[in-house]
Design a protein around this motif. Sequence first.
Motif, PDB file in Angstrom:
ATOM      1  N   SER A  48      -1.790   6.673   8.106  1.00 40.14           N
ATOM      2  CA  SER A  48      -1.114   5.533   7.477  1.00 40.14           C
ATOM      3  C   SER A  48      -2.088   4.625   6.730  1.00 40.14           C
ATOM      4  O   SER A  48      -1.689   3.890   5.822  1.00 40.14           O
ATOM      5  N   ASP A  49      -3.378   4.675   7.105  1.00 37.56           N
ATOM      6  CA  ASP A  49      -4.375   3.870   6.393  1.00 37.56           C
ATOM      7  C   ASP A  49      -4.493   4.300   4.935  1.00 37.56           C
ATOM      8  O   ASP A  49      -4.829   3.483   4.073  1.00 37.56           O
ATOM      9  N   LEU A  50      -4.207   5.573   4.652  1.00 31.98           N
ATOM     10  CA  LEU A  50      -4.318   6.054   3.282  1.00 31.98           C
ATOM     11  C   LEU A  50      -3.306   5.371   2.376  1.00 31.98           C
ATOM     12  O   LEU A  50      -3.626   4.990   1.242  1.00 31.98           O
ATOM     13  N   GLU A  51      -2.083   5.214   2.859  1.00 33.66           N
ATOM     14  CA  GLU A  51      -1.069   4.518   2.072  1.00 33.66           C
ATOM     15  C   GLU A  51      -1.462   3.069   1.845  1.00 33.66           C
ATOM     16  O   GLU A  51      -1.278   2.522   0.754  1.00 33.66           O
ATOM     17  N   ASP A  52      -2.013   2.447   2.880  1.00 37.30           N
ATOM     18  CA  ASP A  52      -2.429   1.047   2.746  1.00 37.30           C
ATOM     19  C   ASP A  52      -3.548   0.919   1.717  1.00 37.30           C
ATOM     20  O   ASP A  52      -3.546   0.003   0.882  1.00 37.30           O
ATOM     21  N   ILE A  53      -4.525   1.832   1.780  1.00 35.19           N
ATOM     22  CA  ILE A  53      -5.635   1.768   0.823  1.00 35.19           C
ATOM     23  C   ILE A  53      -5.124   1.996  -0.593  1.00 35.19           C
ATOM     24  O   ILE A  53      -5.508   1.281  -1.534  1.00 35.19           O
ATOM     25  N   GLU A  54      -4.248   2.985  -0.762  1.00 33.64           N
ATOM     26  CA  GLU A  54      -3.702   3.272  -2.090  1.00 33.64           C
ATOM     27  C   GLU A  54      -2.957   2.060  -2.652  1.00 33.64           C
ATOM     28  O   GLU A  54      -3.172   1.655  -3.806  1.00 33.64           O
ATOM     29  N   HIS A  55      -2.119   1.448  -1.844  1.00 38.86           N
ATOM     30  CA  HIS A  55      -1.331   0.296  -2.290  1.00 38.86           C
ATOM     31  C   HIS A  55      -2.226  -0.902  -2.568  1.00 38.86           C
ATOM     32  O   HIS A  55      -2.121  -1.563  -3.613  1.00 38.86           O
ATOM     33  N   ASN A  56      -3.138  -1.193  -1.633  1.00 40.03           N
ATOM     34  CA  ASN A  56      -3.956  -2.396  -1.768  1.00 40.03           C
ATOM     35  C   ASN A  56      -5.002  -2.260  -2.870  1.00 40.03           C
ATOM     36  O   ASN A  56      -5.354  -3.242  -3.528  1.00 40.03           O
ATOM     37  N   ALA A  57      -5.516  -1.033  -3.080  1.00 37.60           N
ATOM     38  CA  ALA A  57      -6.452  -0.828  -4.189  1.00 37.60           C
ATOM     39  C   ALA A  57      -5.750  -1.032  -5.520  1.00 37.60           C
ATOM     40  O   ALA A  57      -6.318  -1.647  -6.447  1.00 37.60           O
ATOM     41  N   LEU A 112     -10.857  19.206   4.510  1.00 38.38           N
ATOM     42  CA  LEU A 112     -10.414  17.821   4.666  1.00 38.38           C
ATOM     43  C   LEU A 112      -8.930  17.729   4.359  1.00 38.38           C
ATOM     44  O   LEU A 112      -8.378  18.505   3.584  1.00 38.38           O
ATOM     45  N   GLY A 113      -8.259  16.748   4.983  1.00 35.38           N
ATOM     46  CA  GLY A 113      -6.840  16.541   4.786  1.00 35.38           C
ATOM     47  C   GLY A 113      -6.541  15.783   3.507  1.00 35.38           C
ATOM     48  O   GLY A 113      -7.372  15.693   2.593  1.00 35.38           O
ATOM     49  N   ASP A 114      -5.339  15.218   3.445  1.00 38.10           N
ATOM     50  CA  ASP A 114      -4.946  14.420   2.289  1.00 38.10           C
ATOM     51  C   ASP A 114      -5.957  13.308   2.054  1.00 38.10           C
ATOM     52  O   ASP A 114      -6.471  12.697   3.011  1.00 38.10           O
ATOM     53  N   MET A 115      -6.219  13.036   0.773  1.00 41.15           N
ATOM     54  CA  MET A 115      -7.204  12.026   0.424  1.00 41.15           C
ATOM     55  C   MET A 115      -6.626  11.069  -0.617  1.00 41.15           C
ATOM     56  O   MET A 115      -5.767  11.440  -1.411  1.00 41.15           O
ATOM     57  N   ALA A 142      -3.109  -2.928  -6.017  1.00 40.55           N
ATOM     58  CA  ALA A 142      -2.864  -4.371  -6.129  1.00 40.55           C
ATOM     59  C   ALA A 142      -4.133  -5.126  -6.500  1.00 40.55           C
ATOM     60  O   ALA A 142      -4.081  -6.159  -7.183  1.00 40.55           O
ATOM     61  N   PHE A 143      -5.274  -4.608  -6.097  1.00 39.82           N
ATOM     62  CA  PHE A 143      -6.559  -5.220  -6.420  1.00 39.82           C
ATOM     63  C   PHE A 143      -6.917  -5.006  -7.890  1.00 39.82           C
ATOM     64  O   PHE A 143      -7.750  -5.715  -8.446  1.00 39.82           O
ATOM     65  N   GLY A 144      -6.276  -3.987  -8.508  1.00 38.34           N
ATOM     66  CA  GLY A 144      -6.519  -3.709  -9.913  1.00 38.34           C
ATOM     67  C   GLY A 144      -7.300  -2.443 -10.184  1.00 38.34           C
ATOM     68  O   GLY A 144      -7.738  -2.209 -11.321  1.00 38.34           O
ATOM     69  N   LEU A 145      -7.461  -1.598  -9.158  1.00 42.49           N
ATOM     70  CA  LEU A 145      -8.213  -0.363  -9.323  1.00 42.49           C
ATOM     71  C   LEU A 145      -7.264   0.826  -9.430  1.00 42.49           C
ATOM     72  O   LEU A 145      -6.190   0.833  -8.820  1.00 42.49           O
ATOM     73  N   SER A 146      -7.655   1.836 -10.185  1.00 43.04           N
ATOM     74  CA  SER A 146      -6.845   3.043 -10.296  1.00 43.04           C
ATOM     75  C   SER A 146      -7.149   3.979  -9.130  1.00 43.04           C
ATOM     76  O   SER A 146      -8.278   4.017  -8.618  1.00 43.04           O
ATOM     77  N   THR A 147      -6.137   4.725  -8.713  1.00 44.57           N
ATOM     78  CA  THR A 147      -6.260   5.627  -7.573  1.00 44.57           C
ATOM     79  C   THR A 147      -5.716   7.002  -7.939  1.00 44.57           C
ATOM     80  O   THR A 147      -5.020   7.170  -8.937  1.00 44.57           O
ATOM     81  N   GLN A 148      -6.036   7.964  -7.098  1.00 46.82           N
ATOM     82  CA  GLN A 148      -5.595   9.341  -7.310  1.00 46.82           C
ATOM     83  C   GLN A 148      -5.368   9.982  -5.946  1.00 46.82           C
ATOM     84  O   GLN A 148      -6.178   9.825  -5.033  1.00 46.82           O
ATOM     85  N   ARG A 149      -4.266  10.697  -5.812  1.00 43.35           N
ATOM     86  CA  ARG A 149      -3.983  11.456  -4.591  1.00 43.35           C
ATOM     87  C   ARG A 149      -4.587  12.853  -4.700  1.00 43.35           C
ATOM     88  O   ARG A 149      -4.438  13.529  -5.708  1.00 43.35           O
ATOM     89  N   ILE A 150      -5.263  13.277  -3.639  1.00 41.04           N
ATOM     90  CA  ILE A 150      -5.839  14.614  -3.568  1.00 41.04           C
ATOM     91  C   ILE A 150      -5.241  15.298  -2.349  1.00 41.04           C
ATOM     92  O   ILE A 150      -5.354  14.799  -1.225  1.00 41.04           O
ATOM     93  N   SER A 151      -4.594  16.423  -2.559  1.00 42.95           N
ATOM     94  CA  SER A 151      -3.867  17.097  -1.482  1.00 42.95           C
ATOM     95  C   SER A 151      -4.820  17.752  -0.498  1.00 42.95           C
ATOM     96  O   SER A 151      -5.951  18.122  -0.840  1.00 42.95           O
ATOM     97  N   ALA A 152      -4.339  17.913   0.730  1.00 40.11           N
ATOM     98  CA  ALA A 152      -5.128  18.553   1.778  1.00 40.11           C
ATOM     99  C   ALA A 152      -5.627  19.912   1.308  1.00 40.11           C
ATOM    100  O   ALA A 152      -4.881  20.702   0.721  1.00 40.11           O
ATOM    101  N   GLY A 153      -6.905  20.175   1.538  1.00 41.72           N
ATOM    102  CA  GLY A 153      -7.501  21.450   1.185  1.00 41.72           C
ATOM    103  C   GLY A 153      -8.156  21.484  -0.177  1.00 41.72           C
ATOM    104  O   GLY A 153      -8.973  22.376  -0.445  1.00 41.72           O
ATOM    105  N   GLU A 154      -7.808  20.555  -1.081  1.00 39.86           N
ATOM    106  CA  GLU A 154      -8.487  20.531  -2.378  1.00 39.86           C
ATOM    107  C   GLU A 154      -9.971  20.226  -2.187  1.00 39.86           C
ATOM    108  O   GLU A 154     -10.816  20.729  -2.923  1.00 39.86           O
TER     109      GLU A 154
END
Length: 304
Positions: free
Chosen positions: A72-81, A99-102, A83-95
Amino acid sequence: MGVMRMGFCHVKVMDLAEARDHYVNVLGLYPTLETDDKIYLKGWDEWDHHSVVLEQGGVGVVSHGYKVRHESDLEDIEHNASAFGLSTQRISAGEHVELGDMVRVHLPNGHDADFYATATQLGVEVGVHNPDSFPTDLRNIGAPLLDHALFVGDDVETTERFFTEVLGFYASERMIASHEDGAPLMATWLSTGNKSHDVAFLKGPDGKFHHMSFALKDWAKVTDAADILVHRGYDMDLAPTRHGITRGETTYFFDPSGNRNETFCGGYLMYPDRPTITWTMDELGKGLDYYKREVSGTFLSVFS
């Protein structure tokens, strides 16, 4: 935010075979997976699949990863980053292997920081049931684990704000340009636990890499490591000494591609209520090399 620690550094190297010799036979890391263009490695006292990724094709850092406590921390980081003004990207597990989802956050200093909650666990080399104090097959330096890294980029202020305000890190030490009020921030050392720092950022060209550091047991191990490097024909970037900053004991040297490494021990315990230490640039020599009080010619000029 549940960031526990730095999990990995992913760097490029000019020659994968030379890099393998350095990181496996000199630093003493254990290869956990080798492909045509990448090698994944861990220290003997690390349990996740890898803490270092070497990729054929250049020099410098590709990304650096942080392990969080909960998915659940991943969703929080994605949302809060965002909101902070930074761009984010989801990386699926195994890419990213084992490692899991990133969630990848594009930092203001030109770097990519990856956050993940799950990793394949291989276990420490001595096991967890009545373990010995170290493995009997250590090679040369025998580094137990990745300790921290220092990244270079222009916008140190906003990067520090993101790590403190969004991720919950706190500044153990900071370096400002001068004694004047409002002097620009030149560097920051950030902790998410009780170490003197888990990551640091230095003002300079965007997206550059200063060093990754491997923790050793004590000062004797740091000097032993320096002896091994000399035996192998390495030139020291900074001979064994004590930092004023963090009070850690250190040696700097370069891998065959020019990525700077450090062996490190000591440093004070950090707590969130400990006052932040402030340095000024005129005392950088004392902060870097406490005994000589000099800044090496490469520290502020050679990045990868």
